[in-house]
Write a protein that holds these residues in place. Structure first.
Motif, PDB file in Angstrom:
ATOM      1  N   ALA A   4       0.947   3.630 -14.595  1.00 19.63           N
ATOM      2  CA  ALA A   4       1.884   4.271 -13.674  1.00 19.63           C
ATOM      3  C   ALA A   4       2.714   3.219 -12.964  1.00 19.63           C
ATOM      4  N   SER A   5       4.003   3.483 -12.801  1.00 20.41           N
ATOM      5  CA  SER A   5       4.870   2.530 -12.128  1.00 20.41           C
ATOM      6  C   SER A   5       4.570   2.514 -10.639  1.00 20.41           C
ATOM      7  N   LYS A   6       4.671   1.343 -10.041  1.00 20.88           N
ATOM      8  CA  LYS A   6       4.359   1.177  -8.623  1.00 20.88           C
ATOM      9  C   LYS A   6       5.535   1.636  -7.772  1.00 20.88           C
ATOM     10  N   THR A   7       5.271   2.491  -6.806  1.00 20.98           N
ATOM     11  CA  THR A   7       6.317   2.995  -5.925  1.00 20.98           C
ATOM     12  C   THR A   7       6.665   1.944  -4.875  1.00 20.98           C
ATOM     13  N   VAL A   8       7.930   1.665  -4.722  1.00 18.26           N
ATOM     14  CA  VAL A   8       8.376   0.685  -3.739  1.00 18.26           C
ATOM     15  C   VAL A   8       8.703   1.402  -2.438  1.00 18.26           C
ATOM     16  N   LYS A   9       8.055   1.001  -1.360  1.00 16.27           N
ATOM     17  CA  LYS A   9       8.303   1.623  -0.065  1.00 16.27           C
ATOM     18  C   LYS A   9       9.666   1.184   0.468  1.00 16.27           C
ATOM     19  N   THR A  10      10.330   2.118   1.155  1.00 15.88           N
ATOM     20  CA  THR A  10      11.633   1.791   1.733  1.00 15.88           C
ATOM     21  C   THR A  10      11.487   0.812   2.885  1.00 15.88           C
ATOM     22  N   LEU A  19       9.854  -4.203  14.263  1.00 14.32           N
ATOM     23  CA  LEU A  19      10.618  -5.037  13.339  1.00 14.32           C
ATOM     24  C   LEU A  19      10.187  -4.650  11.932  1.00 14.32           C
ATOM     25  N   LYS A  20      11.118  -4.094  11.161  1.00 13.37           N
ATOM     26  CA  LYS A  20      10.799  -3.574   9.833  1.00 13.37           C
ATOM     27  C   LYS A  20      11.586  -4.317   8.756  1.00 13.37           C
ATOM     28  N   ARG A  21      10.979  -4.423   7.592  1.00 13.39           N
ATOM     29  CA  ARG A  21      11.639  -5.050   6.442  1.00 13.39           C
ATOM     30  C   ARG A  21      12.013  -3.974   5.435  1.00 13.39           C
ATOM     31  N   HIS A  22      13.305  -3.881   5.134  1.00 17.71           N
ATOM     32  CA  HIS A  22      13.805  -2.913   4.162  1.00 17.71           C
ATOM     33  C   HIS A  22      13.496  -3.399   2.748  1.00 17.71           C
ATOM     34  N   LYS A  23      13.446  -2.477   1.788  1.00 20.01           N
ATOM     35  CA  LYS A  23      13.127  -2.856   0.404  1.00 20.01           C
ATOM     36  C   LYS A  23      14.148  -3.818  -0.193  1.00 20.01           C
ATOM     37  N   SER A  24      15.345  -3.881   0.417  1.00 15.36           N
ATOM     38  CA  SER A  24      16.370  -4.827  -0.033  1.00 15.36           C
ATOM     39  C   SER A  24      16.040  -6.254   0.378  1.00 15.36           C
ATOM     40  N   GLY A  25      15.038  -6.400   1.299  1.00 14.85           N
ATOM     41  CA  GLY A  25      14.683  -7.720   1.795  1.00 14.85           C
ATOM     42  C   GLY A  25      15.247  -8.011   3.167  1.00 14.85           C
ATOM     43  N   LEU A  26      16.200  -7.177   3.626  1.00  8.00           N
ATOM     44  CA  LEU A  26      16.819  -7.366   4.936  1.00  8.00           C
ATOM     45  C   LEU A  26      15.938  -6.786   6.030  1.00  8.00           C
ATOM     46  N   TYR A  27      16.005  -7.389   7.209  1.00 10.87           N
ATOM     47  CA  TYR A  27      15.209  -6.925   8.337  1.00 10.87           C
ATOM     48  C   TYR A  27      16.049  -6.040   9.263  1.00 10.87           C
ATOM     49  N   TYR A  28      15.363  -5.033   9.862  1.00  8.07           N
ATOM     50  CA  TYR A  28      16.002  -4.105  10.789  1.00  8.07           C
ATOM     51  C   TYR A  28      15.133  -3.947  12.031  1.00  8.07           C
ATOM     52  N   ALA A  29      15.805  -3.691  13.165  1.00 13.32           N
ATOM     53  CA  ALA A  29      15.088  -3.349  14.392  1.00 13.32           C
ATOM     54  C   ALA A  29      15.013  -1.831  14.481  1.00 13.32           C
ATOM     55  N   ARG A  30      13.831  -1.311  14.675  1.00 13.61           N
ATOM     56  CA  ARG A  30      13.659   0.129  14.813  1.00 13.61           C
ATOM     57  C   ARG A  30      13.756   0.481  16.300  1.00 13.61           C
ATOM     58  N   LYS A  43      20.713  -8.378   9.760  1.00 13.02           N
ATOM     59  CA  LYS A  43      21.533  -9.160   8.833  1.00 13.02           C
ATOM     60  C   LYS A  43      20.886 -10.491   8.435  1.00 13.02           C
ATOM     61  N   THR A  44      19.623 -10.438   8.111  1.00 13.26           N
ATOM     62  CA  THR A  44      18.933 -11.629   7.627  1.00 13.26           C
ATOM     63  C   THR A  44      17.735 -11.214   6.788  1.00 13.26           C
ATOM     64  N   LYS A  45      17.360 -12.076   5.860  1.00 17.39           N
ATOM     65  CA  LYS A  45      16.152 -11.871   5.057  1.00 17.39           C
ATOM     66  C   LYS A  45      15.034 -12.822   5.475  1.00 17.39           C
TER      67      LYS A  45
END
Length: 371
Positions: A4-10, A19-30, A43-45
Motif C-alpha cells: 500500500a502506498s504511504k499517505t503523505v500528511k498535509t 509551528l507546522k511544516r507543510h508537505k511542500s517543506g515550507l513552514y507555517y504559523a498556525r 516562507k522558509t524550509k
C-alpha cells in the motif's frame, strides 16, 4: 501482493507549538481567528529560521486583531474594510503572493479614480456612488482591469457585511465589461528565425542571452517566469523531458509541477548552450536573463515584423504544435492547463478547423484510374 502506498500528511507537527511544516517543506504559523485556523506562511524550509519568525508572526497577528476590533465599529471606512480583506488573504495558503500584490494594485487604482473612497464611511457608500465610479473608470480601463476592480469592490463590501456594518452590497449590481478575445498575430517560421538572428546579431552585452531566452520560450511554451527558473538539472536529455517547477514558493501559475517533452528544436538549443557552459552547477539557471522585451521590440522593428511579447512566444509554441498535427488536449497539457483543453480550444480552435478543411480536400469518392 502490492504494498500500500504511504499517505503523505498535509501538515506535520514540530516541537514548537503552532509551528507546522507543510508537505511542500515550507513552514507555517498556525494562528487563530474567531475559532478558525489562519495559516501564516513563514516562507522558509529551514526550521531554525521558521522558529525565529513565528514569534514575530504571532505578534503581528495580535496587532492586526486589535485593529480589527477597532475597525468593526460603525465608523468603519472603506480602507478599514480593505485592510481586513487583505488580512484575510494573508492567512490563506491557496493564494499566491503575486495575487495579493495584484489586489493592492487594484486598491491603488481605485484611489486614483475615486479619491474620496478610502476615507469614506462604508455604511454611507451607495449603489449610485459605485455606478458613478464605474462610469468614469470604464472609459479608460481594460475589460480585465475593470472587471477585477468590480470584484475587489464586492469583496471589500462583503467584509463589511460580515462585520455587521452594512446589510447590502452596493457594488452587487455593477455590470461586468465583456472581454474580447485577443486576435493572435504571430510571425511565420521564416520571420521568427530572422527575428532571433536580429536579436543575437546586435552584439550587445546580453544579446546572445536574450536570443537564447526568446528561443527557449518559443520551443517550450513556458511562461516567462517559468522559463527563467529552469535550471540544468531540470533538463533530462535521456528521457527527452523538461521539468517545469516555476516559483520555488508559489510554483507554477496553477500550482502544479509538470513535465513537458523536449522537442527537437529545444533539444538542439539546450545541448548547444550546455556545450558552451559545461562546468556550470546543475542548480544554475539555464537562461542568463529573465526578460528581453526591449531586445524583442528592437528586433521586430528592424525586420519589419509585428511586435510580440514573451507570452506571445507561448502562443507561438502552441500554434506550431497544432499546425504540426499535435492534438489540442495534448498541447493543453504541455502548456499546464487543467481544464481539459477548453481554454486552448477557444484560443486555437480555428487552427484545428483550418487543418481539418485542408485534410478534407484530400478525401475523394471517385474511383482511382489504377483501379
Amino acid at each position: 501482493m502490492k504494498a500500500a502506498s504511504k499517505t503523505v500528511k498535509t501538515w506535520e507537527n514540530t516541537r514548537v507549538q503552532n509551528l507546522k511544516r507543510h508537505k511542500s517543506g515550507l513552514y507555517y504559523a498556525r494562528l487563530f481567528e474567531n475559532g478558525k485556523d489562519v495559516w501564516k506562511p513563514l516562507k522558509t524550509k529551514h526550521f531554525s529560521v521558521a522558529e525565529a519568525r513565528i514569534a514575530e508572526a504571532q505578534k503581528e497577528h495580535r496587532q492586526h486583531r486589535k485593529k480589527e476590533v477597532a475597525a468593526s465599529s460603525v465608523k468603519m471606512t472603506f480602507q478599514d474594510a480593505a485592510d481586513l480583506h487583505s488580512k484575510q488573504l494573508s492567512g490563506r495558503v491557496d493564494i499566491k503572493d503575486s495575487t495579493r500584490h495584484y489586489w493592492k494594485q487594484i486598491l491603488t487604482a481605485l484611489g486614483k479614480y475615486w479619491p474620496e473612497l478610502p476615507a469614506s464611511e462604508i455604511r454611507k457608500l451607495t449603489e449610485s456612488d459605485c455606478r458613478e465610479w464605474a462610469t468614469r473608470f470604464a472609459k479608460t480601463a481594460s475589460a480585465n482591469r475593470y472587471n477585477n476592480s468590480i470584484a475587489f469592490l464586492r469583496h471589500v463590501f462583503d467584509v463589511a457585511i460580515e462585520q455587521g456594518i452594512i446589510h447590502k452590497n452596493p457594488a452587487a449590481k455593477l455590470e461586468r465589461k465583456p472581454v474580447r478575445s485577443k486576435i493572435l498575430e504571430l510571425p511565420s517560421l521564416q520571420q521568427f528565425q530572422a527575428f532571433v538572428e536580429s536579436i543575437r546579431g546586435r552584439h550587445g552585452r546580453f544579446s546572445t542571452h536574450c536570443a537564447d531566452f526568446t528561443e527557449g520560450l518559443a520551443y517550450t511554451g513556458c511562461r516567462k517566469t517559468e522559463g527563467g527558473r529552469i535550471v540544468w538539472q531540470d533538463l533530462n536529455f535521456k528521457a527527452g523531458e523538461i521539468l517545469v517547477k516555476g516559483d520555488p514558493t508559489d510554483r507554477t501559475k496553477n500550482g502544479e509541477v509538470r513535465r513537458i517533452p523536449m522537442i527537437p528544436s529545444a533539444r538542439a538549443l539546450f545541448e548547444r548552450m550546455r556545450l558552451e557552459r559545461p562546468d556550470e552547477d546543475p542548480t544554475a539557471p539555464v537562461f542568463k536573463v529573465r526578460e528581453c522585451q526591449k531586445s524583442m521590440d528592437r528586433a521586430a522593428e528592424t525586420i519589419g515584423m509585428i511586435r510580440i511579447t514573451h507570452h506571445d512566444l507561448r502562443h507561438f509554441f502552441a500554434t506550431i504544435c497544432i499546425e504540426s498535427g499535435v492534438d489540442i488536449p495534448t498541447v493543453s497539457r504541455w502548456l499546464g492547463h487543467q481544464d481539459g483543453g477548453i481554454l486552448a480550444m477557444k484560443t486555437y480552435g480555428h487552427l484545428r478547423r483550418e487543418h481539418s478543411q485542408s485534410q478534407a480536400l484530400k478525401v475523394s469518392f471517385k474511383p482511382s484510374e489504377a483501379a
